[in-house]
Each structure stands twice: as C-alpha cells, then as structure tokens.
Write a protein that holds these residues in place. Sequence first.
Motif, short mmCIF file in Angstrom:
data_model
loop_
_atom_site.label_atom_id
_atom_site.label_comp_id
_atom_site.label_asym_id
_atom_site.label_seq_id
_atom_site.Cartn_x
_atom_site.Cartn_y
_atom_site.Cartn_z
N SER A 73 35.83 53.91 42.42
CA SER A 73 36.36 52.55 42.55
C SER A 73 37.53 52.50 43.52
CB SER A 73 36.81 52.04 41.18
OG SER A 73 37.93 52.76 40.72
N PHE A 74 37.80 51.30 43.97
CA PHE A 74 38.92 51.06 44.89
C PHE A 74 39.38 49.62 44.63
CE2 PHE A 74 41.68 52.10 48.20
CZ PHE A 74 41.62 51.22 49.27
N HIS A 75 40.03 49.42 43.49
CA HIS A 75 40.43 48.09 43.06
C HIS A 75 41.70 47.63 43.78
CE1 HIS A 75 37.32 48.65 40.24
NE2 HIS A 75 38.02 49.20 39.26
N LEU A 76 41.72 46.36 44.08
CA LEU A 76 42.86 45.74 44.76
C LEU A 76 43.75 45.05 43.74
CD1 LEU A 76 44.04 44.93 47.62
CD2 LEU A 76 42.76 42.79 47.34
N ARG A 77 45.07 45.17 43.91
CA ARG A 77 46.00 44.59 42.94
C ARG A 77 47.14 43.88 43.67
NH1 ARG A 77 46.02 50.15 39.99
NH2 ARG A 77 47.89 50.50 41.25
N LYS A 78 47.69 42.91 42.96
CA LYS A 78 48.92 42.29 43.42
C LYS A 78 49.68 41.85 42.18
CE LYS A 78 50.94 39.07 46.71
NZ LYS A 78 50.74 38.08 47.80
N ALA A 79 50.97 42.09 42.18
CA ALA A 79 51.78 41.83 40.98
C ALA A 79 51.97 40.34 40.71
CB ALA A 79 53.13 42.52 41.11
N SER A 80 52.11 39.55 41.78
CA SER A 80 52.38 38.12 41.60
C SER A 80 51.74 37.37 42.77
CB SER A 80 53.89 37.88 41.55
OG SER A 80 54.18 36.50 41.48
N VAL A 81 50.73 36.58 42.47
CA VAL A 81 50.01 35.90 43.56
C VAL A 81 50.68 34.59 43.92
CG1 VAL A 81 47.80 36.96 42.98
CG2 VAL A 81 48.40 34.74 41.98
N HIS A 82 50.44 34.20 45.16
CA HIS A 82 50.96 32.95 45.71
C HIS A 82 49.77 32.09 46.09
CE1 HIS A 82 52.92 30.42 48.86
NE2 HIS A 82 53.93 30.48 48.01
N TRP A 83 49.96 30.78 46.14
CA TRP A 83 48.86 29.89 46.45
C TRP A 83 48.22 30.26 47.80
CZ3 TRP A 83 48.87 27.17 50.97
CH2 TRP A 83 50.11 27.00 51.59
N SER A 84 49.01 30.80 48.72
CA SER A 84 48.50 31.14 50.04
C SER A 84 47.58 32.37 50.01
CB SER A 84 49.64 31.41 51.01
OG SER A 84 50.46 32.47 50.55
N ASP A 85 47.49 33.02 48.87
CA ASP A 85 46.57 34.16 48.75
C ASP A 85 45.13 33.71 48.53
OD1 ASP A 85 49.09 35.96 46.89
OD2 ASP A 85 48.57 36.15 49.03
N SER A 86 44.92 32.44 48.34
CA SER A 86 43.56 31.92 48.15
C SER A 86 42.74 32.22 49.40
CB SER A 86 43.60 30.41 47.90
OG SER A 86 44.25 30.12 46.69
N ALA A 87 41.66 32.95 49.22
CA ALA A 87 40.85 33.41 50.35
C ALA A 87 39.67 34.19 49.78
CB ALA A 87 41.67 34.32 51.26
N VAL A 88 38.87 34.73 50.67
CA VAL A 88 37.77 35.62 50.26
C VAL A 88 38.16 37.05 50.62
CG1 VAL A 88 35.33 36.18 50.45
CG2 VAL A 88 36.08 33.80 50.66
N TYR A 89 38.00 37.95 49.67
CA TYR A 89 38.40 39.33 49.84
C TYR A 89 37.17 40.23 49.87
CZ TYR A 89 43.10 37.71 48.98
OH TYR A 89 44.32 37.04 49.09
#
Lengths: 114, 113
Positions: A73-89
């Motif tokens: 696995s290679f999971h992506l993490r972020k501690a605190s998201v912002h509205w501008s993180d809305s996107a396709v990953y």
Amino acid sequence: AQSVTQPDARVTVSEGASLQLRCKYSYSGTPYLFWYVQYQRQGLQLLLKYYSGDPVVQGVNGFEAEFSKSDSSFHLRKASVHWSDSAVYFCAASINTGNYKYVFGAGTRLKVIA
Amino acid sequence: NAGVIQTPRHKVTGKGQEATLWCEPISGHSAVFWYRQTIVQGLEFLTYFRNQAPIDDSGMPKERFSAQMPNQSHSTLKIQSTQPQDSAVYLCASSLGSQNTLYFGAGTRLSVL
C-alpha cells in the motif's frame, strides 16, 4: 498483471478534518510510487513520490504518504484538509527496471465541505 | 518555465473529420508521453517518445491514431476520421527520464459531434 487500485471513488470530508486516501499496488518487486492531484480542468500535478528509504514521504501542501511493503500500500494522508484540496487524486506506479510505463489508479474524487 | 503546453485547450470536430493535437514539452525533457482520459476508462497510456524516437505506441488505436515528434520542442497526436468515442481529454506529459516525475499539460478536450 501490474495494477494500482484506489478503492474509494469518492471521499467527502469536512474542512479541518484529517484525510486518508487509499492506494494498493500489485507489482513484482518494489515499484516507484507517486501521488498526483488533478484540479478541475487542469493536468495532473505531483504531490509526492517514493523511490526507497524512509517509508513516510512528505509532499507539498502538507500531504504525506506511507509505503508499506507488507501491505502493498501507499496511502496518502493529510492532518487537516482545506476546501482548496477538493480535487481528484491519482496513485501511480512505475517499475524501476527501465520500464517507462506508469500505471495509474482510477482516481479518488475528494470533496471538502464546510 | 512555462510547463508542458498543449494546444488547443478545446477542440470540437464533426464525425469523420481530422483532429491534430499539439504538445510542447518542457525544455530539456527527453521523454514525452500521451495519455487519454475519460470518465469510464480513466487514464489510458497511448504512446511514448524518448529523445524524439517513438518507443512504444501499444496504447494507440491502430487504424486512426498516429503520433509524431519531429523535433525536441513539440509532439503531435493526429486522429483521422474522428468518432464520437474519441471524445476525451488528451494529456501530454514530459519527464527528464523514464522513471522521473511526469509533468502534465492542462490537456486538450476533444469533443466529436
């Protein structure tokens, strides 16, 4: 066959909440691993990449990912998201033996709500 | 560094017409890739050039698609006799080498009516 699987097509989180986007790979050996982000009507941009060494890699905008050989696995993490993180990953992999073919996952559409 | 430049951003063609898509890779990058992106299929590899030479076109539909890289500053993807199923976003990417980071252009959205 080599493959990259992103099991969650869509993820919705509240602004300020933590985030994990999942990625599983199927390769013989250890591939090079990438996370890319695609904002609306734009091309893909690199968030981070893993070649070897420390299994936790830091990327741009507070993103990090953890490589696990035992879990493939290679999971992506972020501690605190912002509205501008809305996107396709997109999670992607490439074999490190001169094979140029990158295999992309289907992508996870992230929506950050207020 | 302007990044990878793709033109046009949006192209509309009638069924049966020809479409030519352009890509200007980042200066100094030796590898150029073309991908097709659709909702159903996701990102599909089409073709790859290294140092302007075609290396692999295994993802290209055989009969109507062709790609060229006449010089290090641009590559073209040509679709003859376009069909509605060719409607997609076509992405060009370049990299320093085959295992390096891919830098993508913003894509060309092809709409075949």
